[in-house]
Scaffold this active site. Structure first.
Site, PDB file in Angstrom:
ATOM      1  N   LYS A  15     -21.403  67.260  56.289  1.00  0.00           N
ATOM      2  CA  LYS A  15     -21.218  68.712  56.413  1.00  0.00           C
ATOM      3  C   LYS A  15     -20.437  69.282  55.212  1.00  0.00           C
ATOM      4  CE  LYS A  15     -20.758  72.789  57.864  1.00  0.00           C
ATOM      5  NZ  LYS A  15     -21.331  73.719  58.761  1.00  0.00           N
ATOM      6  N   CYS A  62     -17.462  80.136  55.716  1.00  0.00           N
ATOM      7  CA  CYS A  62     -17.754  78.698  55.593  1.00  0.00           C
ATOM      8  C   CYS A  62     -17.469  78.141  54.203  1.00  0.00           C
ATOM      9  CB  CYS A  62     -19.208  78.446  55.981  1.00  0.00           C
ATOM     10  SG  CYS A  62     -19.545  79.036  57.643  1.00  0.00           S
ATOM     11  N   VAL A  92     -20.671  79.987  66.240  1.00  0.00           N
ATOM     12  CA  VAL A  92     -21.368  78.698  66.347  1.00  0.00           C
ATOM     13  C   VAL A  92     -21.575  78.315  67.814  1.00  0.00           C
ATOM     14  CG1 VAL A  92     -21.128  76.213  65.899  1.00  0.00           C
ATOM     15  CG2 VAL A  92     -20.592  77.849  64.102  1.00  0.00           C
ATOM     16  N   ASP A 147     -14.710  79.718  77.006  1.00  0.00           N
ATOM     17  CA  ASP A 147     -13.820  80.269  75.979  1.00  0.00           C
ATOM     18  C   ASP A 147     -12.549  80.768  76.663  1.00  0.00           C
ATOM     19  OD1 ASP A 147     -14.465  81.282  72.832  1.00  0.00           O
ATOM     20  OD2 ASP A 147     -12.725  82.193  73.818  1.00  0.00           O
ATOM     21  N   LEU A 182     -25.974  75.916  60.563  1.00  0.00           N
ATOM     22  CA  LEU A 182     -26.488  77.258  60.872  1.00  0.00           C
ATOM     23  C   LEU A 182     -25.992  78.263  59.844  1.00  0.00           C
ATOM     24  CD1 LEU A 182     -25.588  77.211  64.682  1.00  0.00           C
ATOM     25  CD2 LEU A 182     -27.692  76.414  63.601  1.00  0.00           C
ATOM     26  N   GLY A 233     -19.202  84.224  49.701  1.00  0.00           N
ATOM     27  CA  GLY A 233     -18.129  84.623  50.613  1.00  0.00           C
ATOM     28  C   GLY A 233     -18.415  84.035  51.975  1.00  0.00           C
TER      29      GLY A 233
HETATM   30  C1  UGA Z   1     -23.402  78.292  55.143  1.00  0.00           C
HETATM   31  C2  UGA Z   1     -24.472  77.196  54.985  1.00  0.00           C
HETATM   32  O1  UGA Z   1     -25.597  77.712  54.284  1.00  0.00           O
HETATM   33  C3  UGA Z   1     -24.918  76.675  56.356  1.00  0.00           C
HETATM   34  O2  UGA Z   1     -25.828  75.606  56.181  1.00  0.00           O
HETATM   35  C4  UGA Z   1     -23.676  76.179  57.109  1.00  0.00           C
HETATM   36  O3  UGA Z   1     -24.011  75.730  58.410  1.00  0.00           O
HETATM   37  C5  UGA Z   1     -22.691  77.323  57.241  1.00  0.00           C
HETATM   38  O4  UGA Z   1     -22.322  77.781  55.926  1.00  0.00           O
HETATM   39  C6  UGA Z   1     -21.475  76.820  57.974  1.00  0.00           C
HETATM   40  O5  UGA Z   1     -20.787  75.952  57.447  1.00  0.00           O
HETATM   41  O6  UGA Z   1     -21.295  77.161  59.159  1.00  0.00           O
HETATM   42  P1  UGA Z   1     -23.446  80.926  55.656  1.00  0.00           P
HETATM   43  O7  UGA Z   1     -22.003  80.914  55.270  1.00  0.00           O
HETATM   44  O8  UGA Z   1     -23.859  81.622  56.896  1.00  0.00           O
HETATM   45  O9  UGA Z   1     -24.009  79.403  55.782  1.00  0.00           O
HETATM   46  O10 UGA Z   1     -24.208  81.651  54.470  1.00  0.00           O
HETATM   47  P2  UGA Z   1     -25.172  81.279  53.260  1.00  0.00           P
HETATM   48  O11 UGA Z   1     -26.488  81.873  53.515  1.00  0.00           O
HETATM   49  O12 UGA Z   1     -25.130  79.841  52.970  1.00  0.00           O
HETATM   50  O13 UGA Z   1     -24.490  82.103  52.072  1.00  0.00           O
HETATM   51  C7  UGA Z   1     -23.140  81.843  51.674  1.00  0.00           C
HETATM   52  C8  UGA Z   1     -22.732  82.727  50.533  1.00  0.00           C
HETATM   53  O14 UGA Z   1     -23.369  82.319  49.332  1.00  0.00           O
HETATM   54  C9  UGA Z   1     -23.065  84.215  50.689  1.00  0.00           C
HETATM   55  O15 UGA Z   1     -21.956  84.980  50.293  1.00  0.00           O
HETATM   56  C10 UGA Z   1     -24.236  84.439  49.752  1.00  0.00           C
HETATM   57  O16 UGA Z   1     -24.302  85.754  49.265  1.00  0.00           O
HETATM   58  C11 UGA Z   1     -23.905  83.452  48.660  1.00  0.00           C
HETATM   59  N1  UGA Z   1     -25.082  83.027  47.873  1.00  0.00           N
HETATM   60  C12 UGA Z   1     -26.065  82.296  48.459  1.00  0.00           C
HETATM   61  C13 UGA Z   1     -25.163  83.358  46.533  1.00  0.00           C
HETATM   62  O17 UGA Z   1     -24.294  84.028  45.967  1.00  0.00           O
HETATM   63  N2  UGA Z   1     -26.250  82.938  45.816  1.00  0.00           N
HETATM   64  C14 UGA Z   1     -27.241  82.190  46.367  1.00  0.00           C
HETATM   65  O18 UGA Z   1     -28.193  81.829  45.646  1.00  0.00           O
HETATM   66  C15 UGA Z   1     -27.147  81.878  47.735  1.00  0.00           C
END
Ligand code: UGA
Length: 447
Positions: free
Chosen positions: A222, A278, A11, A30, A154, A275
């Site tokens: 958030k 976050c 981040v 850092d 993000l 997974g």
């Molecule tokens: C997530 C949020 O989407 C961001 O908005 C947030 O800023 C971030 O966490 C954080 O807190 O820093 P991220 O963890 O990078 O982002 O990934 P995502 O794209 O949201 O996916 C999360 C998980 O959900 C992945 O394992 C993905 O495979 C899964 N997923 C996503 C599903 O199983 N099905 C879906 O339809 C969408």
């Protein structure tokens, strides 16, 4: 404006680099000397599309600097973004020790006005604690400061895009002074007036809403957002199980639901579950701090439970076909928790592989980005150069991460290489009818 970012993880590095890209002078700090050394040489310690070039260009232009010296970073900046890690403790609560330490350091080093912005994902009421700490440890009685919450949204793998073209910017403040500064920092983004360095998916004409609210509401936005998205995923996964038993197709159900603008199609992809660093940790933290406030958020406990069960859903499909796992060769396609990242924290792949290994399977695996990271936690499996090598002599092929390149594989070739033509498609990535026509035994999720 002179800004500093304390904590140069995924981040912090994206935030610092993008703030420099839109014209600010930024120093990223850092404590990890090795990491700062790498960054100073124009290399980046993580994989994130576009990031390396942006780091190099902004450093060359003199807008982006790196240091391990907290004092220097703080004294020369007007605004300090706290981006340090907020990992979970064993009991699921958030470890805020790094945030507390940085707050003490700001109090110690700052001699002029500072706006302290919490960017790390923190429980509600952390802003109050930061304020108390700044007050308590401020040895320069003339130091004035404000605290603000400015949560990041993000996504790994599209973090630069998400920062430069966000859906919204949330700013939690206590007074108009802090609001004015944050509005000024984000002006190039809210009116989209900067020269976008990445040209794909760049919606030029859009203006970006900036929501101003109190600090606690910003903090909650958030956790509420991440938990809601996780809830959508668990919901559709539970529906997928029903579809499977009823003979329906969850992808069609999701399409039909998603056409309702009140629901929306995104985050309704059934599969192995969520997974990453976050969602799992934010859910746990939300449950914990809600509990501390006297609220039982049992809905989120169920969301977590459904997600944990997804691993069994996959293992059961493998067992249903292979019966005995011992000495079978199982090929795994995709190891990162989602495509386009090398992040394997809370990745379903790691759990699935451990379970299969426990039962005596030989595992072969390939991932376009994350193999080096996985080697550190699973040294004892065969790492392959590509999907075809994984398929060779495998008894089953399990698609764990939905990389685009897996969609367009030559499945007839895959079939000829496998010992048994069995595909467990954990992300509903493949054309089911086509694979069945090719002679595969195909298991998707909820269809
Ligand atoms: C997530 C949020 O989407 C961001 O908005 C947030 O800023 C971030 O966490 C954080 O807190 O820093 P991220 O963890 O990078 O982002 O990934 P995502 O794209 O949201 O996916 C999360 C998980 O959900 C992945 O394992 C993905 O495979 C899964 N997923 C996503 C599903 O199983 N099905 C879906 O339809 C969408």
């Amino acid at each position: 404006m002179n800004l500093c970012v304390i904590g140069t993880g995924h981040v912090g590095l994206v935030v610092g680099t993008c703030l420099a890209e839109i014209g600010h002078k930024v120093v990223c700090q850092d404590v990890n000397e090795r990491k700062i050394g790498i960054l100073k040489e124009g290399e980046i310690p993580i994989y994130e599309p576009y990031l390396k070039n942006l780091v190099r260009e902004n450093a060359k232009e003199g807008r982006l600097n790196f240091t391990i010296d907290t004092g220097v970073a703080i004294t020369q900046s007007d605004v300090i973004f706290i981006c340090v890690g907020t990992s979970p403790l064993e009991n699921g609560e958030t470890d805020l020790s790094a945030v507390e330490k940085v707050s003490r350091q700001i109090a110690k080093f700052a001699t002029t006005y500072k706006l302290v912005v919490e960017k790390s994902t923190v429980p509600v009421q952390t802003g109050e604690q930061i304020k108390r700490t700044l007050d308590k440890y401020n040895t320069h009685s003339h130091m004035e400061f404000d605290v603000a919450s400015n949560p990041e949204f993000l996504r790994e793998g599209s973090a630069i895009q998400d920062f430069l073209h966000p859906d919204r910017i949330v700013v939690g403040v206590e007074n108009s002074r802090a609001e004015k500064i944050l509005r000024e920092i984000y002006l190039p983004i809210t009116n989209q007036s900067f020269d976008c360095p990445i040209h794909i998916n760049c919606p030029r004409s859009q203006t970006v809403p900036l929501l101003v609210c109190d600090i606690k509401s910003a903090e909650l936005i958030k956790h509420a957002s991440n938990s809601f998205l996780a809830t959508k995923i668990s919901f559709i996964n539970a529906v997928a199980d029903i579809c499977e038993r009823a003979g329906a197709d969850v992808t069609k159900v999701a399409d039909g639901m998603g056409l309702d603008p009140r629901i929306g199609r995104s985050f309704l992809n059934a599969g192995i579950g969520f997974g990453g660093f976050c969602f799992p940790k934010d859910l746990q933290a939300f449950v914990k701090f809600a509990q501390k406030l006297g609220c039982e958020f049992s809905l989120l406990k169920e969301v977590e439970k459904i997600n944990e069960n997804r691993i069994d859903v996959i293992l059961n499909k493998i067992k249903q076909e292979l019966w005995v796992i011992k000495q079978k060769t199982i090929g795994i396609l995709g190891l990162s928790f989602k495509p386009n990242t090398d992040d394997i924290r809370f990745a379903p792949s790691v759990k699935i592989i451990h379970e299969l290994q426990k039962e005596g399977a030989n595992i072969k695996a390939y991932d376009p980005k994350a193999m080096d990271k996985v080697k550190e936690v699973i040294p004892d499996m065969t790492y392959c150069n590509g999907p075809y090598e994984v398929a060779t002599d495998s008894d089953a092929l399990v698609i764990v991460t939905e990389y685009e390149e897996f969609k367009s594989l030559d499945f007839l070739k895959i079939k000829s290489l496998m010992r048994h033509p069995l595909i467990i498609d954990g992300r509903n990535l493949c054309d089911k009818e086509k694979l069945i026509q090719f002679g595969f035994k195909y298991y998707g999720i909820g269809r």
